[in-house]
Design a protein around this motif. Sequence first.
Motif, PDB file in Angstrom:
ATOM      1  N   LYS A   6     -70.688  22.547  26.947  1.00  0.00           N
ATOM      2  CA  LYS A   6     -72.059  22.217  26.548  1.00  0.00           C
ATOM      3  C   LYS A   6     -72.126  22.002  25.028  1.00  0.00           C
ATOM      4  O   LYS A   6     -72.782  21.075  24.549  1.00  0.00           O
ATOM      5  N   ASP A   7     -71.430  22.865  24.259  1.00  0.00           N
ATOM      6  CA  ASP A   7     -71.384  22.714  22.799  1.00  0.00           C
ATOM      7  C   ASP A   7     -70.776  21.370  22.409  1.00  0.00           C
ATOM      8  O   ASP A   7     -71.291  20.680  21.537  1.00  0.00           O
ATOM      9  N   GLN A   8     -69.671  20.991  23.053  1.00  0.00           N
ATOM     10  CA  GLN A   8     -68.988  19.744  22.710  1.00  0.00           C
ATOM     11  C   GLN A   8     -69.865  18.538  23.038  1.00  0.00           C
ATOM     12  O   GLN A   8     -69.900  17.572  22.276  1.00  0.00           O
ATOM     13  N   TYR A  10     -73.117  18.491  22.939  1.00  0.00           N
ATOM     14  CA  TYR A  10     -74.145  18.491  21.892  1.00  0.00           C
ATOM     15  C   TYR A  10     -73.588  17.878  20.605  1.00  0.00           C
ATOM     16  O   TYR A  10     -74.213  17.037  19.977  1.00  0.00           O
ATOM     17  N   ILE A  11     -72.390  18.274  20.230  1.00  0.00           N
ATOM     18  CA  ILE A  11     -71.744  17.748  19.017  1.00  0.00           C
ATOM     19  C   ILE A  11     -71.447  16.256  19.174  1.00  0.00           C
ATOM     20  O   ILE A  11     -71.703  15.470  18.265  1.00  0.00           O
ATOM     21  N   ASN A  12     -70.918  15.856  20.319  1.00  0.00           N
ATOM     22  CA  ASN A  12     -70.597  14.444  20.554  1.00  0.00           C
ATOM     23  C   ASN A  12     -71.835  13.552  20.453  1.00  0.00           C
ATOM     24  O   ASN A  12     -71.734  12.392  20.077  1.00  0.00           O
ATOM     25  N   ASN A  13     -72.993  14.101  20.790  1.00  0.00           N
ATOM     26  CA  ASN A  13     -74.256  13.353  20.706  1.00  0.00           C
ATOM     27  C   ASN A  13     -74.983  13.607  19.390  1.00  0.00           C
ATOM     28  O   ASN A  13     -76.175  13.339  19.271  1.00  0.00           O
ATOM     29  N   ARG A  14     -74.274  14.172  18.413  1.00  0.00           N
ATOM     30  CA  ARG A  14     -74.760  14.394  17.047  1.00  0.00           C
ATOM     31  C   ARG A  14     -76.001  15.283  16.974  1.00  0.00           C
ATOM     32  O   ARG A  14     -76.818  15.143  16.071  1.00  0.00           O
ATOM     33  N   GLY A  15     -76.187  16.154  17.953  1.00  0.00           N
ATOM     34  CA  GLY A  15     -77.317  17.080  17.916  1.00  0.00           C
ATOM     35  C   GLY A  15     -78.671  16.409  17.989  1.00  0.00           C
ATOM     36  O   GLY A  15     -79.639  16.920  17.468  1.00  0.00           O
ATOM     37  N   GLU A  16     -78.733  15.262  18.639  1.00  0.00           N
ATOM     38  CA  GLU A  16     -79.968  14.486  18.664  1.00  0.00           C
ATOM     39  C   GLU A  16     -80.864  14.803  19.855  1.00  0.00           C
ATOM     40  O   GLU A  16     -81.824  14.078  20.113  1.00  0.00           O
ATOM     41  N   TYR A  17     -80.577  15.870  20.590  1.00  0.00           N
ATOM     42  CA  TYR A  17     -81.398  16.242  21.736  1.00  0.00           C
ATOM     43  C   TYR A  17     -81.383  17.760  21.922  1.00  0.00           C
ATOM     44  O   TYR A  17     -80.538  18.458  21.370  1.00  0.00           O
ATOM     45  N   CYS A  18     -82.315  18.259  22.708  1.00  0.00           N
ATOM     46  CA  CYS A  18     -82.380  19.687  23.020  1.00  0.00           C
ATOM     47  C   CYS A  18     -81.219  20.050  23.943  1.00  0.00           C
ATOM     48  O   CYS A  18     -81.036  19.403  24.981  1.00  0.00           O
ATOM     49  N   PRO A  19     -80.426  21.074  23.589  1.00  0.00           N
ATOM     50  CA  PRO A  19     -79.309  21.449  24.443  1.00  0.00           C
ATOM     51  C   PRO A  19     -79.758  22.091  25.766  1.00  0.00           C
ATOM     52  O   PRO A  19     -78.950  22.257  26.671  1.00  0.00           O
ATOM     53  N   TYR A  20     -81.040  22.420  25.895  1.00  0.00           N
ATOM     54  CA  TYR A  20     -81.539  23.047  27.116  1.00  0.00           C
ATOM     55  C   TYR A  20     -82.111  22.020  28.097  1.00  0.00           C
ATOM     56  O   TYR A  20     -81.702  21.946  29.246  1.00  0.00           O
ATOM     57  N   CYS A  21     -83.075  21.175  27.617  1.00  0.00           N
ATOM     58  CA  CYS A  21     -83.744  20.226  28.526  1.00  0.00           C
ATOM     59  C   CYS A  21     -83.353  18.772  28.274  1.00  0.00           C
ATOM     60  O   CYS A  21     -83.780  17.886  28.995  1.00  0.00           O
TER      61      CYS A  21
END
Length: 66
Positions: A6-8, A10-21
């Motif tokens: 899940k962390d990877q 999020y990082i691959n998508n440059r943190g541009e979205y909520c990691p929950y929803c």
Amino acid sequence: MAEITKDQKYINNRGEYCPYCLSKNITKNGTPTIGGGSIKIPKRCITCDYEWRDHYALIGYEETKV
């Protein structure tokens, strides 16, 4: 092949979205914490109200004036 965490994702998508929803409706949520070669920026999802911190680490420097 190893499963992407899940962390990877999020990082691959440059943190541009909520990691929950997965909403892109996110905002900064407070004051960044700076120290020890890292910065932690609090974030909040406006859609689901989930809160987390983005972590940034010092990996080097770039000269801007010679």
